[in-house]
Every structure is written in C-alpha cells, then in structure tokens.
Design a protein around this motif. Structure first.
Motif, mmCIF file in Angstrom:
data_model
loop_
_atom_site.group_PDB
_atom_site.id
_atom_site.type_symbol
_atom_site.label_atom_id
_atom_site.label_comp_id
_atom_site.label_asym_id
_atom_site.label_seq_id
_atom_site.Cartn_x
_atom_site.Cartn_y
_atom_site.Cartn_z
ATOM 1 N N LEU A 1 -11.050 0.928 -1.188
ATOM 2 C CA LEU A 1 -10.375 2.224 -1.092
ATOM 3 C C LEU A 1 -11.059 3.246 -0.173
ATOM 4 O O LEU A 1 -10.368 3.945 0.573
ATOM 5 C CB LEU A 1 -10.158 2.828 -2.471
ATOM 6 C CG LEU A 1 -8.883 2.378 -3.172
ATOM 7 C CD1 LEU A 1 -8.833 2.924 -4.592
ATOM 8 C CD2 LEU A 1 -7.651 2.794 -2.401
ATOM 9 N N ARG B 1 -2.670 -6.479 -6.472
ATOM 10 C CA ARG B 1 -3.749 -6.077 -5.575
ATOM 11 C C ARG B 1 -4.953 -6.985 -5.789
ATOM 12 O O ARG B 1 -5.145 -7.538 -6.884
ATOM 13 C CB ARG B 1 -4.153 -4.627 -5.846
ATOM 14 C CG ARG B 1 -3.026 -3.657 -5.617
ATOM 15 C CD ARG B 1 -3.439 -2.214 -5.730
ATOM 16 N NE ARG B 1 -3.999 -1.855 -7.024
ATOM 17 C CZ ARG B 1 -3.850 -0.664 -7.605
ATOM 18 N NH1 ARG B 1 -3.143 0.276 -6.990
ATOM 19 N NH2 ARG B 1 -4.398 -0.406 -8.758
ATOM 20 N N SER C 1 0.810 -1.203 0.000
ATOM 21 C CA SER C 1 0.000 0.000 0.000
ATOM 22 C C SER C 1 0.851 1.263 0.000
ATOM 23 O O SER C 1 1.837 1.370 0.709
ATOM 24 C CB SER C 1 -0.894 -0.073 1.225
ATOM 25 O OG SER C 1 -1.022 1.136 1.862
ATOM 26 N N GLU D 1 -1.093 4.346 -0.341
ATOM 27 C CA GLU D 1 -2.154 5.349 -0.365
ATOM 28 C C GLU D 1 -1.783 6.582 0.453
ATOM 29 O O GLU D 1 -2.145 7.691 0.092
ATOM 30 C CB GLU D 1 -3.482 4.758 0.118
ATOM 31 C CG GLU D 1 -4.102 3.759 -0.830
ATOM 32 C CD GLU D 1 -3.533 2.358 -0.691
ATOM 33 O OE1 GLU D 1 -2.731 2.108 0.247
ATOM 34 O OE2 GLU D 1 -3.883 1.503 -1.521
ATOM 35 N N TYR E 1 -10.006 -4.176 -4.826
ATOM 36 C CA TYR E 1 -9.203 -3.070 -4.303
ATOM 37 C C TYR E 1 -9.970 -1.748 -4.331
ATOM 38 O O TYR E 1 -10.008 -1.023 -3.331
ATOM 39 C CB TYR E 1 -7.902 -2.958 -5.099
ATOM 40 C CG TYR E 1 -7.060 -1.752 -4.760
ATOM 41 C CD1 TYR E 1 -6.372 -1.683 -3.553
ATOM 42 C CD2 TYR E 1 -6.960 -0.679 -5.636
ATOM 43 C CE1 TYR E 1 -5.602 -0.573 -3.233
ATOM 44 C CE2 TYR E 1 -6.192 0.431 -5.323
ATOM 45 C CZ TYR E 1 -5.517 0.476 -4.126
ATOM 46 O OH TYR E 1 -4.759 1.572 -3.816
ATOM 47 N N ASN F 1 -4.525 -3.629 -11.013
ATOM 48 C CA ASN F 1 -4.600 -4.566 -9.885
ATOM 49 C C ASN F 1 -3.740 -5.799 -10.135
ATOM 50 O O ASN F 1 -3.014 -6.248 -9.244
ATOM 51 C CB ASN F 1 -6.048 -4.987 -9.624
ATOM 52 C CG ASN F 1 -6.872 -3.890 -9.004
ATOM 53 O OD1 ASN F 1 -6.344 -2.908 -8.505
ATOM 54 N ND2 ASN F 1 -8.183 -4.049 -9.050
#
Length: 191
Positions: free
Chosen positions: A136, A128, A13, A15, A132, A123
C-alpha cells in the motif's frame, strides 16, 4: 446521503477512489468538514466513505446537522460534490495529506489480533494478495492528483443519491419543500 456505485469491491484496485473520498469527507481536514463544521458551524462532524464490500460498493455521506440548517446542509454537500473536481481540483496539500496520512496510518490497523484477522479476511474476500498492506505505501505514493480527480469525476457525483433525513418535521418540512426535491415521509412507528 448514499448511492450504490457501478463497481464492486472485487473489480481491482480502488485506492484512487478511496483517496478521492477522503479529500471530500474522509477526516477533519476534508472539504465537507471544512465547509459545514469550520466555516458554517452547522455540524460537529461530517464524513464520506466507501464501505469495503465484495459486491456493489456504496458511497455514503453522513452527518448530524443543525435542524434549522437541514436543507442548507444538503445543498452545501451537493454543491461541494458538484464542484469536485471540475471547479475545485485536488490541491497539493490535499494530495499529500491523504497519501501520507494513509501511509502513516497503516501500522494502527494492525495493533490487535482482531485487526490482523480483519485484514486477512478482507484480502481473501476481495481477492487481494496476502502482502496487500505491505504494498500500500508504494500504491499510495504512485497515485497522482489527476487520478484522484478522475475517480471523483466518475464516482463522487451527487446525482442519484438517496437522501435520508431524520428529524422533527415541524422544523424540517418547510425547508425540504423549498428544495424542490421529491420527498417521501416514513413514520418510525410504522416501520
């Protein structure tokens, strides 16, 4: 401006780093846009972004600036990056803007068959799960300002960035000489 970060797209990750990049230059309300466009008026737009890659991830900052403000713009970008988050931590409105903005923007990324295919491919490329995008909103809601600041402190540093300037040398040469940076000139006709 750009540099390759010491992480890859398949390392899990990122993010928090994505949100940190958005605070810096990820849209019209970002710090770079506020300073260079709204306050100084040296550009119509400036953006920072992390392209999706399976391998090493680059950090990029891109803009077209007033030729007579080239060096000033470089220094302004570097100053903003150096101050983020040490002297300018993430604010509550910034945190809300980037998290809510990303959540609200998710449906737009699935309007066409090409966008859906692109999501499936990303992905698969990055390892992922297929759901996914569905996960999110919860991921974004779980990211704190402190996590964004840590990502910014670790990765959004101006040192070791390569700066590429394209322009009229009669206007920018003296400015660049005054920065004290090492400058290498390339002629487009020789490339």
């Amino acid at each position: 401006m750009g540099r390759v970060l010491p992480l890859s797209g398949v390392e899990g990750s990122a993010e928090d780093l994505q949100l940190a990049t958005e605070v810096l230059g990820g849209g019209f309300l970002s710090r770079l846009m506020d300073d260079l466009r709204e306050t100084k008026g040296w550009t119509y737009g400036i953006y920072s972004y992390l392209p999706v890659r399976a391998g090493p991830r680059p950090l990029l900052v891109a803009s077209q600036v007033q030729a007579d403000r080239t060096a000033d713009s470089i220094r302004a970008i570097q100053d903003i990056m150096e101050g983020y988050p040490a002297s300018a931590p993430v604010t509550k409105p910034e945190l809300q803007r980037v998290t809510d903005g990303n959540i609200r923007g998710l449906p737009i990324g699935f309007e066409t068959n090409g966008q859906v295919l692109s999501s499936i491919n990303a992905n698969q490329l990055l390892g992922r799960p297929a759901d996914y995008a569905e996960a999110l909103p919860e991921i974004y809601r779980g990211i704190t300002g402190e996590q964004i600041e840590m990502a910014a402190a670790n990765y959004l540093r101006p040192e070791d960035m390569t700066i590429v300037v394209v322009g009229d040398r009669s206007v920018i040469d003296e400015q660049l000489a005054d920065t004290g940076m090492e400058v290498e000139y390339l002629d487009a006709d020789e490339l």
